[in-house]
Design an enzyme around this catalytic site. Structure first.
Site, PDB file in Angstrom:
ATOM      1  N   THR A  48     -34.391  18.941 -30.720  1.00 31.20           N
ATOM      2  CA  THR A  48     -35.721  19.439 -31.080  1.00 31.20           C
ATOM      3  C   THR A  48     -36.477  20.051 -29.914  1.00 31.20           C
ATOM      4  OG1 THR A  48     -36.795  17.324 -30.602  1.00 31.20           O
ATOM      5  CG2 THR A  48     -35.918  17.634 -32.821  1.00 31.20           C
ATOM      6  N   GLN A  59     -34.209  26.854 -28.448  1.00 27.33           N
ATOM      7  CA  GLN A  59     -32.801  27.154 -28.481  1.00 27.33           C
ATOM      8  C   GLN A  59     -32.022  26.405 -29.543  1.00 27.33           C
ATOM      9  OE1 GLN A  59     -30.601  29.120 -27.445  1.00 27.33           O
ATOM     10  NE2 GLN A  59     -28.859  27.935 -28.124  1.00 27.33           N
ATOM     11  N   LYS A  82     -37.351   9.986 -29.345  1.00 29.55           N
ATOM     12  CA  LYS A  82     -37.789  10.408 -30.664  1.00 29.55           C
ATOM     13  C   LYS A  82     -36.959   9.764 -31.765  1.00 29.55           C
ATOM     14  CE  LYS A  82     -39.885  14.894 -29.595  1.00 29.55           C
ATOM     15  NZ  LYS A  82     -39.968  16.322 -29.979  1.00 29.55           N
ATOM     16  N   TYR A 199     -15.604  37.871 -27.093  1.00 30.84           N
ATOM     17  CA  TYR A 199     -16.228  38.508 -28.255  1.00 30.84           C
ATOM     18  C   TYR A 199     -15.571  39.858 -28.536  1.00 30.84           C
ATOM     19  CZ  TYR A 199     -19.947  35.297 -26.706  1.00 30.84           C
ATOM     20  OH  TYR A 199     -20.658  34.211 -26.271  1.00 30.84           O
ATOM     21  N   GLU A 249      -9.195  35.382 -15.398  1.00 29.17           N
ATOM     22  CA  GLU A 249      -9.828  36.172 -14.340  1.00 29.17           C
ATOM     23  C   GLU A 249      -9.508  35.539 -12.995  1.00 29.17           C
ATOM     24  OE1 GLU A 249     -13.841  35.815 -15.710  1.00 29.17           O
ATOM     25  OE2 GLU A 249     -14.268  34.064 -14.475  1.00 29.17           O
ATOM     26  N   HIS A 292     -19.418  34.984 -12.652  1.00 28.08           N
ATOM     27  CA  HIS A 292     -19.159  33.611 -13.073  1.00 28.08           C
ATOM     28  C   HIS A 292     -19.104  32.689 -11.864  1.00 28.08           C
ATOM     29  CE1 HIS A 292     -17.045  35.120 -16.952  1.00 28.08           C
ATOM     30  NE2 HIS A 292     -18.327  34.906 -17.157  1.00 28.08           N
TER      31      HIS A 292
END
Length: 687
Positions: A48, A59, A82, A199, A249, A292
């Protein structure tokens, strides 16, 4: 306390039998936890809350909402202190209580880098089977401590950090922030260090009609919780996977280990699954971290070309751009004789092109929030200090250190990260001053928590070819380096030393420290204060202020590159070279690929007088193509551009982005095909 027991899964979870090695035997028993699907019960940590200090970004909520709509079985979440509900699902105050009441198979950790180590440790202690960590910039020493914990147990498996996560296209289970419009249920398993390159690979296999089974984001961190071999073991036994894509990589030896595993797999399998691969960083800047956290080469580690040669030697089809994976896999699957060369039956009716698919496409606000998780504005990850400052740090610890006088045979001794053993290590090389000091480098790993075992010193001394009179001095030097390495959170302490009158004298030093320890957690302010920005490139410093990773490449490169994603940025430089072009720079806009950041990127590139054309290569997974196109127009308007610009936009909103470019009336050239765009950029650069 984390119990050392074999994971016994529920009857709903699929398990495979894997051979284990002596190394990490307990942790290897968790590989089967990677097989997610409709059965997987998922919780969110940080369910939350806001992401870090970015109070405009909610997010976890945006991500969970989209994942639930897609079909992911999210059963609740955890927010410290919570109790209640969120999105109609239970919220609990601790991970242990969530494990007891919700019985999750996996957790997605959606907290900032400084909170992530504690969240991971809490998940390990609660014995959650799969822990997915997407945050970047977690300090290296925190990750080494976590791996020291993981090795002692056999219930929890880590994916990440600095990874897009893991997703089952067939099982509609996403734990991460992958762009859902790219995916289609199918037969290709994908494992990748780079999110953006994965992707592109997903989009390529979707366009080819193959689709995907399971996609594992190994991530670009220095020490990954799950590596290529782990993923390959899953794909080998997965009936839903017919072909495999591997994206690596520079940095580490995971690709070499994968090649060795593939060789053995092909020898024992009568009909092995075809494998295609891509390795980024062939033209990486020596000694630099290429976007990276883990994209750099430590002493003794192989370069990109070496990795490619090893993979090709065991029959892997290597491509030079991810857009080629679809056609390559179609050919390989056809030759393999496998019946299931097409998409999964469950996915045929759901196939859409990425620019027309509406359901599940992220909104601008949601897309921005996803990106912030993977890459915050803290882009710089490494801090190398001046040699004289490094020698000062050694002298403070009673180590004899001064400039090289020209006398004595130089040997190399370093403390660094052992990526294979997921721990720190000593690296030693007896190479002479006239040879490559890394050529004969050998690693001696040690446990992060237990520290260096002085019993290893004789073997290190023998490898260094030390004289009998100076062998007794070696433990003092090693212990001094290890102490500095641990207390100041270094990732590389490399020294050159000589033997002098029975003692060891350090005559050269290259020290790199983990800047994330300061930027993410405000630790090591003293070391951070040793940074000398006057030694750095002004353009790179200017880009850093806006969260952009910019590296000026040596030579006569004349094509400025502007790319979103470190892996794709490396690959863009490599693929341009294959096409006969020369990139002038590496530039990763990272998670701040907005219209304003695109304009800032143009400003930086234009300061390089070598640049004759700018090549914008954007894959709109989470970044929107029309937003990037508007950023290009903004740059032209405000910067009064004189150079031609070639823009390749693929992925989300690609048609809208290409239309904006084509109808602008400006000297812009819009493409969706990489090779055509590269050819145009090279033509304009050399015209």
């Amino acid at each position: 306390m984390v119990r050392r027991q074999l994971l016994l899964g529920s009857t709903s979870r699929r398990h495979f039998s894997f051979s284990t090695s002596a190394r990490h035997n307990s942790y290897e028993n968790t590989i089967s936890n990677l097989k997610i699907g409709k059965h997987t019960r998922v919780i969110f940590q940080g369910f939350t809350g806001f992401f870090g200090q970015m109070t405009d970004i909610w997010q976890a909520t945006a991500n969970a909402t989209e994942s639930i709509e897609w079909g992911t079985n999210i059963v609740g979440g955890v927010t410290p202190g919570k109790n209640g509900e969120h999105l109609g699902l239970p919220v609990l105050p601790t991970v242990r209580e969530a494990m007891e009441k919700l019985k999750p198979d996996a957790t997605g950790i959606y907290v900032a880098a400084h909170q992530a180590p504690g969240a991971i440790e809490e998940a390990i202690e609660a014995e959650i089977p799969l822990i997915v960590t997407v945050a970047e910039h977690i300090p290296i020493h925190d990750i080494m401590r976590i791996h020291s914990m993981l090795k002692t147990q056999s219930r929890s498996r880590l994916v990440g950090a600095n990874a897009p996560g893991i997703i089952s296209a067939i099982g509609k289970c996403r734990i991460g922030f992958q762009p859902l419009p790219c995916f289609m249920p199918g037969r290709v398993g994908i494992v990748a260090k780079s999110g953006t390159l994965s992707y592109e690979a997903v989009a390529s296999t979707t366009r080819a009609g193959l689709g995907q089974s399971l996609c594992i984001g190994m991530g670009g961190d220095v020490l990954a919780g799950t590596n290529f071999v782990d993923a390959l073991k899953i794909f080998e036994h997965d009936d839903e996977t017919e072909g495999i894509v591997l994206i690596g990589e520079i940095g580490g030896e995971a690709e070499i280990e994968a090649a060795e595993w593939i060789k053995d797999y092909k020898q024992r399998s009568p009909n092995p699954k075809p494998i295609s691969a891509l390795i980024g960083g062939i033209h990486a800047a020596p000694g630099r971290v290429m976007g990276h956290a883990g994209a750099f080469t430590l002493p003794g580690e192989p370069d990109a070309l070496t990795k490619i040669k090893h993979l090709e030697a065991v029959g892997v089809t290597v491509v030079n751009h991810p857009a080629k994976f679809g056609d390559a896999m179609k050919v390989l699957l056809g030759k393999s004789g496998r019946a299931s060369a097409g998409a999964a039956a469950s996915g045929l009716s759901q196939r859409r092109s990425m620019h027309t698919m509406r359901q599940g496409r992220p909104t601008r606000k949601a897309a921005a929030s996803y990106l912030a998780t993977a890459t915050t504005a803290i882009q710089k990850r490494n801090l190398y200090i001046r040699e004289e400052l490094a020698l000062d740090l050694l002298r403070e610890r009673g180590i004899n250190a001064s400039e090289y006088s020209g006398r004595g045979r130089k040997r190399m001794l370093a403390v660094a990260v052992d990526r294979a053993n997921l721990s720190p290590c000593i690296i030693a090389s007896p190479a002479t001053s006239t040879g490559d000091p890394h050529a004969q480098a050998k690693k001696f790993a040690f446990d992060y928590k237990q520290g260096f075992d002085v019993g290893q010193a004789p073997a290190i001394a023998e490898h260094l070819q030390l004289g009998d009179s100076s062998k007794e001095s070696l433990p003092k030097l090693i212990n001094g380096l290890v102490d500095l390495y641990m207390k100041k959170e270094a990732f590389l302490l490399e020294t050159m030393f000589v033997e002098r009158l029975g003692e060891l004298k350090v005559v050269g030093a290259r020290f790199g420290f983990d800047d994330a320890a300061f930027r993410s957690t405000k630790r090591q302010s003293g070391i951070h204060g040793l940074r000398r920005t006057e030694d750095e490139d002004p353009q790179e410093l200017e880009a850093e202020k806006d969260g952009i990773v910019y590296i000026k490449l040596a030579g006569d490169g004349n094509i400025g590159t502007l790319v979103n994603g470190a892996g794709l940025a490396m690959n863009t430089v490599d693929a341009l070279a294959d096409a006969g072009g020369k990139a002038a720079n590496f530039l990763d806009t990272g998670g701040k690929a907005t219209s304003e950041t695109v304009k800032k990127s143009f400003e930086v590139i234009l300061q390089d007088e070598r640049v004759k054309v700018i090549f914008v290569n954007i894959f709109g997974g989470l970044t929107l193509g029309d937003m990037i196109a508007n950023g290009v127009l903004l740059a032209f308007k405000e910067l009064e551009m004189r150079l031609p610009v070639v823009v390749r936009i693929r992925g989300t909103n690609e048609e809208q982005g290409q239309k904006i470019i084509a109808e602008s009336g400006l000297p812009l050239h819009a493409y969706d095909d990489f090779e055509a765009a590269a050819a145009k950029a090279i033509e304009l650069a050399n015209g």
